[in-house]
Write an enzyme that holds these catalytic residues in place. Structure first.
Site, PDB file in Angstrom:
ATOM      1  N   GLU A  43       0.857  -1.191   0.000  1.00  0.00           N
ATOM      2  CA  GLU A  43       0.000   0.000   0.000  1.00  0.00           C
ATOM      3  C   GLU A  43       0.890   1.236   0.000  1.00  0.00           C
ATOM      4  OE1 GLU A  43      -2.657   2.376   3.289  1.00  0.00           O
ATOM      5  OE2 GLU A  43      -2.833   0.185   3.265  1.00  0.00           O
ATOM      6  N   LYS A 129     -11.142  -1.330   7.027  1.00  0.00           N
ATOM      7  CA  LYS A 129      -9.889  -1.137   7.756  1.00  0.00           C
ATOM      8  C   LYS A 129     -10.204  -0.667   9.175  1.00  0.00           C
ATOM      9  CE  LYS A 129      -5.891   2.011   7.644  1.00  0.00           C
ATOM     10  NZ  LYS A 129      -5.222   3.054   6.843  1.00  0.00           N
TER      11      LYS A 129
END
Length: 206
Positions: A43, A129
């Site tokens: 990421e 998340k």
């Protein structure tokens, strides 16, 4: 790559390296070291200066690239056009969800409350998340899955070698790690990140 394939690859990888570089070159080195150590999902955060260069450098690597710290739909579109296969935010943004749905890209928004999670689910988010995860215990996932059994959670923030398997055993679809990698890079450089990444991969395979 379809949304289903991206979700499956992240679930298989179990670890997402959250890369925050002081500049593009540092982010490139961190990413390549993490990949060499066995981490297959990266990421790239938009707090990294000139992150476009990082995407360009890594697009031919055998890794799944995503974008992090995406705060608005303009940034989400930029990330998708740069090659991001998933988009991550520290919060939920309905406009970001709409852009990601339009392009068939998974969106992982940061959620901490049931209300936020339900809103994200209704906007097409399949993985949420949990951030910052160091404010919670792994048992939080079971508590959420009581009223929301369909929720898949990816905790990020405060994940380390000592607790990563606790989160995975509690039901996390994957976990995000970042600060450990940065600390290793600052103290031992590229090879230290490779070694730490290997330790994470070995840990989850036990």
């Amino acid at each position: 790559m379809s949304k289903f394939e991206t979700h499956a690859q992240i679930a298989e990888s179990k670890v997402v390296a959250v890369i925050r570089g002081s500049d593009a070159e540092e982010a490139i080195q961190l990413s390549k070291a993490a990949a060499e150590g066995g981490i297959r999902a990266i990421e790239l955060t938009y707090t990294t200066p000139n992150v476009q260069k990082v995407f360009e450098e890594l697009q031919y690597e055998d890794i799944l690239l995503g974008a992090g710290t995406v705060l608005d739909p303009e940034t989400a579109r930029h990330a998708i056009l740069a090659g991001a296969k998933f988009v991550v935010s520290p919060h939920f943004n309905k406009d970001v969800a709409r852009i990601c749905n339009r392009y068939g890209i998974p969106y992982f928004p940061g959620c901490m409350t049931i209300r936020e999670m339900v809103e994200a689910l209704e906007s097409g988010c399949d993985v949420l998340k949990l951030f910052p995860a160091n404010d919670f215990k792994p048992s939080f996932i079971k508590s959420v899955n009581g009223p929301l059994p369909q929720v898949k959670i990816m905790p990020t923030g405060g994940i380390n070698l000592d607790n990563i398997n606790d989160w995975l055993a509690a039901g996390a679809v994957a976990v995000g790690i970042g600060s450990d990698l940065n600390k290793a890079y600052k103290t031992g450089g590229y090879e230290a990140v490779v070694e730490l990444s290997k330790q994470y991969i070995n840990k989850i395979s036990q």
